[in-house]
Design an enzyme around this catalytic site. Structure first.
Site, PDB file in Angstrom:
ATOM      1  N   GLU A  98      12.061  50.607   7.946  1.00 35.69           N
ATOM      2  CA  GLU A  98      12.639  49.738   7.191  1.00 35.69           C
ATOM      3  C   GLU A  98      13.388  48.543   7.826  1.00 35.69           C
ATOM      4  O   GLU A  98      14.826  48.999   7.965  1.00 35.69           O
ATOM      5  CB  GLU A  98      12.666  50.220   6.104  1.00 35.69           C
ATOM      6  N   ARG A 140      15.761  65.255  13.815  1.00 36.21           N
ATOM      7  CA  ARG A 140      16.594  63.806  13.117  1.00 36.21           C
ATOM      8  C   ARG A 140      17.217  64.196  14.901  1.00 36.21           C
ATOM      9  O   ARG A 140      17.742  65.018  15.533  1.00 36.21           O
ATOM     10  CB  ARG A 140      17.636  63.810  12.838  1.00 36.21           C
ATOM     11  N   LYS A 159      22.285  53.901   8.842  1.00 35.18           N
ATOM     12  CA  LYS A 159      22.452  53.047   8.648  1.00 35.18           C
ATOM     13  C   LYS A 159      23.462  52.087   7.953  1.00 35.18           C
ATOM     14  O   LYS A 159      23.768  51.984   6.881  1.00 35.18           O
ATOM     15  CB  LYS A 159      20.831  52.322   8.140  1.00 35.18           C
TER      16      LYS A 159
HETATM   17  P1  ATP Z   1      18.970  55.848   8.533  1.00 31.17           P
HETATM   18  O1  ATP Z   1      18.981  57.156   7.799  1.00 31.17           O
HETATM   19  O2  ATP Z   1      19.774  55.748   9.473  1.00 31.17           O
HETATM   20  O3  ATP Z   1      18.432  54.958   7.411  1.00 31.17           O
HETATM   21  P2  ATP Z   1      15.581  56.086   8.194  1.00 31.17           P
HETATM   22  O4  ATP Z   1      15.189  57.275   8.522  1.00 31.17           O
HETATM   23  O5  ATP Z   1      16.150  55.512   7.002  1.00 31.17           O
HETATM   24  O6  ATP Z   1      17.713  55.783   9.177  1.00 31.17           O
HETATM   25  P3  ATP Z   1      13.759  54.764   8.849  1.00 31.17           P
HETATM   26  O7  ATP Z   1      13.880  52.619   9.954  1.00 31.17           O
HETATM   27  O8  ATP Z   1      13.179  54.301   8.153  1.00 31.17           O
HETATM   28  O9  ATP Z   1      15.437  54.410   9.214  1.00 31.17           O
HETATM   29  O10 ATP Z   1      13.428  55.469  10.576  1.00 31.17           O
HETATM   30  C1  ATP Z   1      12.427  54.647  10.897  1.00 31.17           C
HETATM   31  C2  ATP Z   1      11.632  55.712  11.625  1.00 31.17           C
HETATM   32  O11 ATP Z   1      12.950  55.533  12.673  1.00 31.17           O
HETATM   33  C3  ATP Z   1      11.392  56.826  10.931  1.00 31.17           C
HETATM   34  O12 ATP Z   1      10.766  57.203  11.351  1.00 31.17           O
HETATM   35  C4  ATP Z   1      12.972  57.478  11.083  1.00 31.17           C
HETATM   36  O13 ATP Z   1      12.601  59.180  11.103  1.00 31.17           O
HETATM   37  C5  ATP Z   1      12.991  57.941  12.356  1.00 31.17           C
HETATM   38  N1  ATP Z   1      14.769  57.498  12.388  1.00 31.17           N
HETATM   39  C6  ATP Z   1      15.496  57.673  11.932  1.00 31.17           C
HETATM   40  N2  ATP Z   1      16.353  58.486  12.505  1.00 31.17           N
HETATM   41  C7  ATP Z   1      16.254  58.702  13.059  1.00 31.17           C
HETATM   42  C8  ATP Z   1      16.949  59.675  14.019  1.00 31.17           C
HETATM   43  N3  ATP Z   1      18.675  60.410  13.923  1.00 31.17           N
HETATM   44  N4  ATP Z   1      16.196  60.777  14.759  1.00 31.17           N
HETATM   45  C9  ATP Z   1      15.383  60.476  15.174  1.00 31.17           C
HETATM   46  N5  ATP Z   1      14.364  59.689  14.808  1.00 31.17           N
HETATM   47  C10 ATP Z   1      14.550  58.909  13.635  1.00 31.17           C
END
Ligand code: ATP
Ligand code: MG
Length: 552
Positions: free
Chosen positions: A33, A259, A269
């Protein structure tokens, strides 16, 4: 076992699907996102998705999951593309956007309405929460649940036309308010939101939810394996419900993994944004940030980050990886690849009383990799050494320069200190020493060997530089657990010095080039601030893991 062959459950699953003919070609996606910069956790997801596609000869899409316009921006879209490419990956085809499927999602919502599987609901947010029930109690049906498909279609078309205020109505799936899985209790598909979108402008006053969008995006793009993190496991029945009920062109499969979390790091984020907005760091790419842009500016090589992501493995149980493991991957990589150079952090002048003319010495750029070549280093009658490397008297453990004793200048001569001057505060201001002749690459002929080797820079030829020393950004291993993350920020995480002197060749260091400054650590020419006129180097990582150890 080579890391390329390290097995994990995702690889086994994909292998089985290809072998059994469930899929012909692996298609994955990385779906950020665009509401912040990517961080080390995303690097894991990127290496998983792009890495699997590479290993199985498949494709990986880069798709922006841009269903939340208020929090998203073009700056984030640009930075994410740059980071993925910098990590060494190329997406298949053009960059994709969930928002380019908005019309299809809208038609699919109408499809559910016509099939009696979705309804427009007028409950307020508070009422809806009350009707939803809890983990231990079933929910109750909304009073709007039995609206006819005709009425729902009319209301939804009005929602789309912009007839209602934000929050006035939502479109919900009609599934099961008593389901033990709360995600199936008539989840929201669309909200009214009069918000400007970075891609679609003002075309849409309604936006789909993540749940209603994600699986359909995968289906439209022909994704075979939709790999996501464990928090989406409970959403999988909903992901599949939509695929069952809609005339989708393709059926993707969702697989979850744990994760990546590292100690002394935040990978949220929201919290990273808080650090930026509060001015705690200088921006998303501050070298102390665990963002990919921050790690890059810190001098962490992309190959070391990829290697680390592969080494930590892929599993289905959450854990926290010691950040020292990432640091050690960086140190290992740089030890093999970084050219050597010399920088004196806290200069003390040494006058070499028996040196007359300046001389150009040829030094190897790397002690064990001859392919890195050599460089010319000027040697003159005055050189800088570090204040720490001289004492008037010292015991045998001190293997540096001492009055009456010898030390070797790295790549140059053995010298012997004769005397020193003091300033009015009694501090040593200048050391007088002699070179021992014929000691370039040779031991002294009189058999009196030097105590140790120290680094140095020619005083007339050396150039002043700014050096930024970094330490961990947080004082506690799990900063995200603390109530106020700003209260556990390490106040001493940046120390900038302006007195350092570098050997002249470093002035022309390419932006982002990393060096081992002999005996000091690994340093990178700052991506933005370094120039020949004003050299700026950032500490990438020390030579050894000294975190938590007392200096001796
Ligand atoms: P945040 O919690 O930092 O906002 P998010 O999951 O909301 O992270 P996205 O932009 O939706 O952020 O993430 C894009 C992809 O990266 C998704 O498939 C998510 O599952 C993966 N992702 C995010 N954080 C991690 C992590 N710590 N380890 C592995 N994959 C991750
Ligand atoms: Mg997310």
């Amino acid at each position: 076992m080579s890391s390329e062959l390290r097995s994990n459950f995702l690889r086994s699953q994909i292998q089985a699907d290809l072998k059994q003919g469930n899929v012909n070609e692996l298609v994955t996606r990385f779906p950020p996102e665009p509401n912040g910069y990517l961080h080390i956790g995303h690097a894991k997801s990127i290496t998983v998705n792009f890495g699997l596609a590479e290993q199985f000869g498949g494709r990986c899409h880069l798709r922006f999951d841009d269903t939340n316009p208020e929090k998203e921006s073009q700056e984030y879209i640009d930075s994410i593309q740059e980071d993925v490419q910098w990590l060494g990956f190329r997406w298949s085809g053009d960059v994709r956007y969930a928002s380019s499927y908005f019309q299809q999602f809208y038609e699919w919502a109408l499809h559910l309405i016509d099939a009696g599987l979705a309804y427009v609901c007028d409950l307020t947010v508070e009422e809806a929460r009350d009707y939803r029930g809890s983990l231990t109690e079933p929910g109750r049906n909304s009073p709007y649940r039995e609206r006819s498909p005709v009425e729902n279609r009319d209301l939804f078309e009005q929602m789309r036309a912009g007839a209602f205020e934000d929050g006035a109505r939502v479109l919900r799936a009609k599934i099961d308010m008593a389901s033990p899985n709360i995600n199936l209790r008539d989840p929201i598909l669309y909200r009214v939101r009069h918000a400007h979108h970075h891609q679609t402008g003002d075309a849409w006053p309604i936006y789909p939810t993540y749940d209603f969008a994600h699986g359909q995006e995968d289906a439209i793009e022909g994704i075979t394996h939709s790999i996501c993190t464990l928090e989406f496991e409970d959403h999988r029945p909903l992901y599949e419900w939509f695929l069952d009920k809609l005339p989708v062109p393709h059926r993707p499969r969702q697989i979850e993994f744990a994760r990546l979390n590292t100690s002394y790091t935040v990978t949220s984020k929201r919290i990273l944004k808080q650090l930026v907005d509060s001015g705690t760091v200088a921006g998303w790419d501050d070298p102390r940030m665990p963002t990919i842009a921050g790690l890059r500016r810190r001098g962490y090589p992309a190959a070391a980050i990829r290697h680390f992501c592969e080494e930590v493995g892929t599993s289905r149980s959450d854990s926290v990886v010691d950040v020292a493991m990432l640091e050690s991957a960086v140190r290992d990589h740089l030890n093999h690849h970084a050219p050597r150079a010399m920088c004196v952090m806290d200069p003390l002048k040494v006058v070499l009383t028996n040196v007359e003319a300046e001389e150009q010495l040829t030094l190897a750029n790397h002690p064990s990799d001859a392919s890195q070549g050599t460089r010319l280093v000027p040697f003159s009658s005055e050189v800088w050494i570090d204040k720490e490397d001289f004492r008037e008297e010292a015991n045998k453990k001190y293997k540096r320069l001492v009055l009456g004793k010898r030390v070797r200048l790295r790549g140059a001569y053995v010298i012997e200190a004769d005397s020193c001057d003091h300033n009015e505060r009694g501090e040593v201001e200048c050391v007088y020493a002699r070179i021992i002749p014929k000691t370039l690459g040779e031991d002294p002929e009189d058999g009196v060997k030097p105590k140790g080797v120290i680094h140095w820079v020619s005083a007339p030829a050396g150039v002043k530089a700014t050096i930024r020393h970094y330490d961990r950004l947080f004082t506690v291993p799990n900063p995200a657990k603390s109530d106020d993350v700003l209260s556990v920020v390490n106040a001493a995480s940046l120390r900038e010095i302006h007195s350092a002197v570098i050997e002249p060749a470093l002035v022309n260091a390419a932006s982002e080039a990393v060096f081992q400054f002999e005996r000091e650590g690994y340093f990178v020419a700052d991506r933005y601030d370094h120039s020949a006129a004003r050299p700026v180097f950032n500490l990438t990582i020390g030579l050894r893991d000294v975190w938590g150890q007392q200096g001796d």
